[in-house]
Design a protein around this motif. Structure first.
Motif, PDB file in Angstrom:
ATOM      1  N   MET A  13       5.380  16.589  -4.376  1.00 46.05           N
ATOM      2  CA  MET A  13       4.655  17.374  -3.585  1.00 46.05           C
ATOM      3  C   MET A  13       4.539  18.894  -4.079  1.00 46.05           C
ATOM      4  O   MET A  13       3.442  19.721  -3.985  1.00 46.05           O
ATOM      5  N   ILE A  14       5.640  19.274  -4.580  1.00 46.84           N
ATOM      6  CA  ILE A  14       5.901  20.926  -4.944  1.00 46.84           C
ATOM      7  C   ILE A  14       6.357  20.911  -6.234  1.00 46.84           C
ATOM      8  O   ILE A  14       6.656  22.042  -6.570  1.00 46.84           O
ATOM      9  N   GLY A  15       6.716  19.980  -6.920  1.00 47.84           N
ATOM     10  CA  GLY A  15       7.187  20.184  -8.424  1.00 47.84           C
ATOM     11  C   GLY A  15       8.736  19.955  -8.278  1.00 47.84           C
ATOM     12  O   GLY A  15       9.426  20.431  -7.339  1.00 47.84           O
ATOM     13  N   GLY A  48       5.167  26.590  -2.722  1.00 43.72           N
ATOM     14  CA  GLY A  48       4.449  27.633  -3.067  1.00 43.72           C
ATOM     15  C   GLY A  48       3.105  28.027  -2.540  1.00 43.72           C
ATOM     16  O   GLY A  48       2.558  29.094  -2.816  1.00 43.72           O
ATOM     17  N   SER A  49       2.771  27.174  -1.549  1.00 43.25           N
ATOM     18  CA  SER A  49       1.794  27.505  -0.975  1.00 43.25           C
ATOM     19  C   SER A  49       1.414  26.908   0.550  1.00 43.25           C
ATOM     20  O   SER A  49       2.518  26.210   0.929  1.00 43.25           O
ATOM     21  N   THR A  50       0.718  27.410   1.392  1.00 48.33           N
ATOM     22  CA  THR A  50       0.798  26.737   3.041  1.00 48.33           C
ATOM     23  C   THR A  50       0.272  25.503   3.091  1.00 48.33           C
ATOM     24  O   THR A  50       0.949  24.774   3.680  1.00 48.33           O
ATOM     25  N   ASP A  51      -0.377  24.966   2.057  1.00 49.69           N
ATOM     26  CA  ASP A  51      -0.514  23.469   1.978  1.00 49.69           C
ATOM     27  C   ASP A  51       0.659  22.755   1.648  1.00 49.69           C
ATOM     28  O   ASP A  51       0.831  21.504   1.902  1.00 49.69           O
ATOM     29  N   GLU A  52       1.449  23.342   0.678  1.00 56.37           N
ATOM     30  CA  GLU A  52       2.590  22.672   0.189  1.00 56.37           C
ATOM     31  C   GLU A  52       3.565  22.585   1.300  1.00 56.37           C
ATOM     32  O   GLU A  52       4.225  21.676   1.650  1.00 56.37           O
ATOM     33  N   VAL A  53       3.791  23.804   2.110  1.00 58.64           N
ATOM     34  CA  VAL A  53       4.485  23.822   3.281  1.00 58.64           C
ATOM     35  C   VAL A  53       4.334  22.527   4.291  1.00 58.64           C
ATOM     36  O   VAL A  53       4.929  21.819   4.862  1.00 58.64           O
ATOM     37  N   LEU A  93      11.114  30.145   1.630  1.00 57.12           N
ATOM     38  CA  LEU A  93       9.616  30.704   1.575  1.00 57.12           C
ATOM     39  C   LEU A  93       9.477  31.744   0.354  1.00 57.12           C
ATOM     40  O   LEU A  93       8.605  32.492   0.234  1.00 57.12           O
ATOM     41  N   THR A  94      10.465  31.628  -0.313  1.00 59.74           N
ATOM     42  CA  THR A  94      10.470  32.921  -1.721  1.00 59.74           C
ATOM     43  C   THR A  94       9.318  32.742  -2.375  1.00 59.74           C
ATOM     44  O   THR A  94       8.882  33.768  -2.911  1.00 59.74           O
ATOM     45  N   ARG A  95       8.795  31.565  -2.629  1.00 60.14           N
ATOM     46  CA  ARG A  95       7.433  31.472  -3.432  1.00 60.14           C
ATOM     47  C   ARG A  95       6.344  31.899  -2.794  1.00 60.14           C
ATOM     48  O   ARG A  95       5.203  32.085  -3.468  1.00 60.14           O
ATOM     49  N   MET A  96       6.337  31.845  -1.612  1.00 61.47           N
ATOM     50  CA  MET A  96       5.155  32.336  -0.694  1.00 61.47           C
ATOM     51  C   MET A  96       5.065  33.759  -0.619  1.00 61.47           C
ATOM     52  O   MET A  96       5.191  34.365   0.163  1.00 61.47           O
ATOM     53  N   ILE A 207       7.040  27.235  11.075  1.00 61.73           N
ATOM     54  CA  ILE A 207       7.269  28.019   9.890  1.00 61.73           C
ATOM     55  C   ILE A 207       6.125  28.939   9.732  1.00 61.73           C
ATOM     56  O   ILE A 207       4.927  28.637   9.470  1.00 61.73           O
ATOM     57  N   ILE A 208       6.416  30.377   9.916  1.00 61.50           N
ATOM     58  CA  ILE A 208       5.348  31.201   9.591  1.00 61.50           C
ATOM     59  C   ILE A 208       5.256  31.339   7.942  1.00 61.50           C
ATOM     60  O   ILE A 208       6.028  31.474   7.270  1.00 61.50           O
ATOM     61  N   THR A 209       3.713  31.198   7.784  1.00 63.03           N
ATOM     62  CA  THR A 209       3.589  31.316   6.267  1.00 63.03           C
ATOM     63  C   THR A 209       2.947  32.472   5.822  1.00 63.03           C
ATOM     64  O   THR A 209       2.655  33.016   4.731  1.00 63.03           O
ATOM     65  N   ALA A 210       2.220  33.149   6.600  1.00 63.82           N
ATOM     66  CA  ALA A 210       1.439  34.263   6.268  1.00 63.82           C
ATOM     67  C   ALA A 210       1.335  35.333   7.628  1.00 63.82           C
ATOM     68  O   ALA A 210       1.241  34.781   8.932  1.00 63.82           O
ATOM     69  N   ALA A 211       0.873  36.550   7.462  1.00 68.52           N
ATOM     70  CA  ALA A 211       0.854  37.109   8.690  1.00 68.52           C
ATOM     71  C   ALA A 211      -0.019  38.560   8.386  1.00 68.52           C
ATOM     72  O   ALA A 211       0.013  39.173   7.410  1.00 68.52           O
ATOM     73  N   SER A 212      -0.744  39.008   9.484  1.00 68.57           N
ATOM     74  CA  SER A 212      -1.679  40.235   9.455  1.00 68.57           C
ATOM     75  C   SER A 212      -0.773  41.011   9.984  1.00 68.57           C
ATOM     76  O   SER A 212      -0.573  40.977  11.032  1.00 68.57           O
ATOM     77  N   LEU A 213      -0.675  42.271   9.402  1.00 65.12           N
ATOM     78  CA  LEU A 213       0.262  43.395   9.827  1.00 65.12           C
ATOM     79  C   LEU A 213      -0.640  44.680  10.200  1.00 65.12           C
ATOM     80  O   LEU A 213      -1.581  44.929   9.673  1.00 65.12           O
TER      81      LEU A 213
END
Lengths: 470, 470
Positions: A13-15, A48-53, A93-96, A207-213
Motif C-alpha cells: 500500500m505505502i512502499g 504519504g497521502s490521505t488515500d494511503e492513510v 504522519l511525518t510524510r503528510m 486520524i487528522i490528515t489535513a486542516a484549514s487554519l
C-alpha cells in the motif's frame, strides 16, 4: 521482534521503505523526551497521502489491528507512544507534509497534518500573515498533533487555543473512510460541528490528515517588557490593568518565579538576566499590533507607569529591539527544559479561573513544600489564561528516583487544590495515558459515559489509540 | 385538544400553572414571526429550575414522549415549533431566567438559558463589561436558543460566533440526567469537548439549562461610518484595508444594497438616510476599543482617506455621537423586518469564503433576476464573515403566493452557486425543519452518518426535537 504477517500487505500500500520493522528504524518513534514511556510496536507505518492513510486504516479495521497515530512525538502524556504490550501499530504522519493552499486575502492556510508547526508559521509569514500558535516544541511538533491535543502555548491570550484556529479538517475514520470537512468558512451552521470532536480527541476518534487554519494580520509592531515583582497577587493586578488598556493587543502575559529564571541562567545557552537585581517573581508582557498606526510603545509605557505608581512593580526592562524581545522569550521557552538539569521534576499542567491564580499558587506552593521539605516549586506559565505549569523540582542533592516515586501523591495534593478552585487537571497537555486514571476522579460518571458513547459511535472496535483518555 | 393523560403528572412536578393546555395559553408558542410554521402540541411545559427540567425529561423518556425545547421563539428554521402531528410537548425555558454569577475580574457571566439576550448584555454592562453577541431579535431571543443555534449576528467579525463565547454548559440529557459542565476555564483539555455538540445542536441532543459566558472589556470608544459605494468589489477592498489597519478593533462591517436602505426609509420608524445622494451599495463600518488610549477616530479617518484616494468610496458619513451610531445600526437591524412590507421574500442564509463574496453576489443576483424577472434582490449582512442574507423580494405588484411557490426552485439556484464557491447553505440560522432536506444534498453520506451516530448515542429513542437537522 518478528516481522508482522501484515507488513507485506502494508508495504504494497505505502512502499516497503515506509514500513519500519527493525529496532533501529523504530527507535525514534518509541520513546519521548521526558523518558516516561517506552513503547513496543510490530511496525511503524509512514503513509504519504490521505488515500494511503485510508488504505492502511481500512486494512487495520478489517483485521482488528490497533493503531497509534503519531505526529512530531512531542506529546507530554504518552498518547503517541505504543503500549508495552507490543500490539499497536504506529502510524506516523511525518510524510503528510504538503502545504495545500495559501489564501492571504481570505486569511486561511490549508496544510497536511504532518507539517511542522514552525513551517506553518513560516508559510504564513511568507504572505505577510501570522499563524499565532506558538510553543516550546514548535521546531519539531506537527500541526496534526497540535490539533489532536488542542495545543495551547503562549499566544492563547489573544488568539485562543488551537481549537479556535481551525476552520476545517480532513479526517480518516477508524474504518478507513475519509471525512472531508476541509472548509474555510467563518460561519457554517449545518448540523453538528464534527471537527470539534477530533480537535482535542487525542487521535482516539480518527486520524487528522489535513486542516484549514485561520491566519491573522502579521504584527507590525511588537513590544515586550520583563517585569520584576513581589508576588502573583501583584502580577494579577498588572494583568487586569494591561487587559483593560490594551484589550486584544495584549498578546502575552507569562509569569515565572525567580528559581525558574535562575535555572535558565545556570543551564540555558544564551540566557541573560534582563534585570539587575533579583525579584521573587517575573512577568513577560508582550503587546503587538497588526497595524503601524497604534502607539504600542506608549501603551506599554502607560501600563507600566500605572503599575509603578500603584507600587505593583519593582523593576522592568523594555526590549529595545526584536533581538531583545527574543531574549526575553528565550528564557520563558527554556523554562521547562532547564528543569531536567536540576534532577527530578514532578509536573502538573493545571488551570483555574484567572482571578484565582494567586490564591491557588499560595495554597499549592505551601502544600508541596509541606509534603516534601526543601522541594523547589517552579510554577510558571500563562497567567492570563489561568494556566500554570506547576512543576516541582526535587530538593538539592535528593535522590531522584525516591523523589519521583512521590509523583502520584504530590499530584493528588495539587489536583485536590485545583478541584477546590473548580479548575482543570490538564489545561493544555491532554489526558493520554498519564492522566487517564486521574480523569475518573475529576469527571462525573455522566460525563465519562457520554465520552464513552462518542468513542464507541466512532470506533466500535476500539482500535484507534486505545487506552488513551478513556 | 383533549388534555393529555400525562398533564397531571407534569403538574405535580412543576405546578399546574406551568402546564399549558388551552389553545389561548399555547398560542404564543405555536407560531413564529415569518408564519412559515404553525404547530400543534398536547401541552406547553414551563419548568422553573434545572431539577424540574430533569424531572420532566426523565418522565418523558420513560414514557416515550417527544419534546421540543423552546427559548424566545425567534428561530428562523422551524426548529422550535412542534410538528403538526401534535405529538410533541413544548418545553419552554422562559422561567429559567436567573443570573447565577457575575465575575467581572474573571470576565465571565453564568446565566440560565431562559435569560433574554438583551438582559445578558445589560448584566455585563452593569459591571463595565461587554457581552458581544448582538442581533436583531435580542429583545426577545433567549441565550439558550442562541447557544443551541450557535447564533451569529453583527459582532462575529471581532468576537466570533456564539460558540466562541461559551466557556461551559449545564445540560439536561434526553434521559433526564444532568450534565454539569458549567466551567469558567480558558483552557481545559480533559477529554472530548462535549459542550461543542450542544452548541449548534438545535436541541436535538439535550436541553441547555445554564451557560458560563465570556465577557470582554466594554468599548470606551466607538466610531461608525455609513459608506456609499458602487459595488461589492469595492466593499471587499475597503474591508481588506480596514482589517489590515484596525485588526481586532474592526468590530463591524455590514453590507447593504440601495433597495434595502430604501425599504427601511419607506417602512421603518425613525429611519433617515445617512447620505445625501443615492448609492448602489452601502457599508456600515464600526471601530471600537476597550481602551481610551487608542485614536479610533483617527483610525476611521485614515481608513476612509485611503479608500477615497483609491476611488473605492463615493461618499461617507461619520457618526458624530452615540445616537448617530445607533441610527446607522437601526437601518441595518431593521433590514430583515422591512421586507415584510414589500410582499413575499424568498430567503437564503448563506456563507462563502470572504474573498468570494463579490463574485458570488454577481452570479447569484444575475441568476435570480433571470429566474424571476422584476424580482428585487436584497442581499445584506456580514461581509467580513463571508455571510450574506440573500433575500429576494417579489416583483412590485406580483402575487405573493405565486411568488413564494417558487421558494424551493430559487433555493436550488442560489444554493447551487453557493456550492460552487464551497460555501454553506446555513451560515447562522441552522437547519431545523426548513433545511433538513437540503442538508442531504450538501453533506456527504459519511458526514450525515457520523451525525446520526452522535444523535443515536445521545438520544437512542429519538425523542429530543425529532426531525430537526437529521
Amino acid at each position: 521482534m518478528e516481522p508482522s504477517p501484515h507488513a507485506e500487505r502494508f508495504a504494497e500500500m505505502i512502499g516497503a521503505a515506509n514500513v519500519l520493522t527493525t529496532a533501529d528504524d523504530q527507535a525514534p518513534f518509541l520513546t519521548e523526551w521526558r523518558d516516561l514511556y517506552k513503547g513496543v510496536t510490530p511496525m511503524v507505518l509512514r503513509p504519504g497521502s490521505t488515500d494511503e492513510v485510508s488504505a492502511v486504516m481500512r486494512y487495520a479495521y478489517e483485521n482488528d489491528l490497533k493503531v497509534v497515530p503519531q505526529g512530531g512525538n512531542t506529546g507530554l502524556v504518552g498518547g503517541q507512544i505504543p503500549q508495552e504490550s507490543g500490539e499497536e501499530i504506529v502510524l506516523s504522519l511525518t510524510r503528510m507534509n504538503k502545504v495545500r493552499a495559501v489564501d492571504p486575502d481570505g486569511f486561511t492556510l490549508t496544510v497536511e497534518s504532518g507539517v511542522i508547526l514552525e513551517t506553518v508559521q513560516n508559510e504564513a509569514e511568507k504572505v505577510d500573515r501570522l499563524f499565532p500558535l506558538s510553543l516550546g516544541a514548535q521546531g519539531s511538533c506537527q500541526i496534526g498533533g497540535n490539533i489532536s491535543t488542542n495545543a495551547g502555548g503562549t499566544a492563547v491570550l489573544a488568539y485562543g487555543n488551537t481549537r479556535d484556529l481551525v476552520l476545517g479538517l480532513e479526517v480518516v475514520l477508524p474504518t478507513g473512510e475519509i471525512w472531508n470537512g476541509l472548509r474555510t468558512l467563518r460561519k457554517d451552521n449545518t448540523g453538528y460541528d464534527l471537527k470539534q470532536l477530533f480537535i482535542g480527541g487525542e487521535g482516539t476518534l480518527g486520524i487528522i490528515t489535513a486542516a484549514s487554519l485561520k491566519l491573522f494580520p502579521k504584527p507590525k509592531k511588537l513590544e515586550a517588557s520583563f517585569i520584576g515583582l513581589a508576588n502573583p497577587h501583584a502580577a494579577l493586578k498588572v494583568f487586569s490593568m494591561a487587559k483593560a488598556q490594551a484589550g486584544p493587543l495584549l498578546t502575552g502575559f507569562e509569569i515565572m518565579p525567580r528559581v525558574g529564571v535562575q535555572f535558565c541562567l545556570d543551564h540555558l545557552d544564551g540566557a541573560r538576566d534582563p534585570l539587575e537585581g533579583e525579584h521573587a517573581w517575573y512577568v513577560l508582557m508582550e503587546l503587538s499590533s497588526g497595524s503601524e498606526v497604534f502607539p504600542v510603545r506608549d501603551l506599554m509605557e502607560g501600563i507600566l507607569g500605572e503599575a509603578f505608581e500603584a507600587e505593583l512593580v519593582e523593576d522592568a526592562a523594555f526590549a529595545q529591539n526584536l533581538s531583545q524581545v527574543q531574549d526575553f522569550w528565550h528564557i520563558r521557552h527554556g523554562m521547562s527544559e532547564v528543569q531536567k538539569a536540576e534532577g527530578g521534576s514532578i509536573k502538573h499542567d493545571v488551570s483555574v479561573p484567572v482571578a484565582s491564580i494567586p490564591a491557588f499558587l499560595d495554597e499549592a506552593i505551601a502544600a508541596v513544600e509541606a509534603f516534601v521539605p526543601g522541594c523547589r516549586p517552579v510554577p510558571f506559565g500563562h497567567l492570563g489564561d489561568g494556566n500554570i505549569h506547576f512543576n516541582v523540582s526535587q530538593p538539592v542533592g535528593a535522590d531522584k528516583e525516591a523523589y519521583l516515586a512521590k509523583w502520584d501523591e504530590m499530584n493528588a495534593i495539587v489536583h485536590g487544590i485545583v478541584a477546590d478552585f473548580s479548575g482543570s487537571i490538564s489545561a493544555e497537555h491532554g489526558i493520554g495515558r498519564l492522566k487517564k486514571d486521574l480523569l475518573r476522579d475529576v469527571k462525573s460518571e455522566i460525563e465519562l459515559d457520554l465520552m464513552r458513547r462518542i468513542k464507541s459511535a466512532f470506533d466500535p472496535k476500539n482500535l484507534m489509540n486505545p487506552g488513551r483518555i478513556l
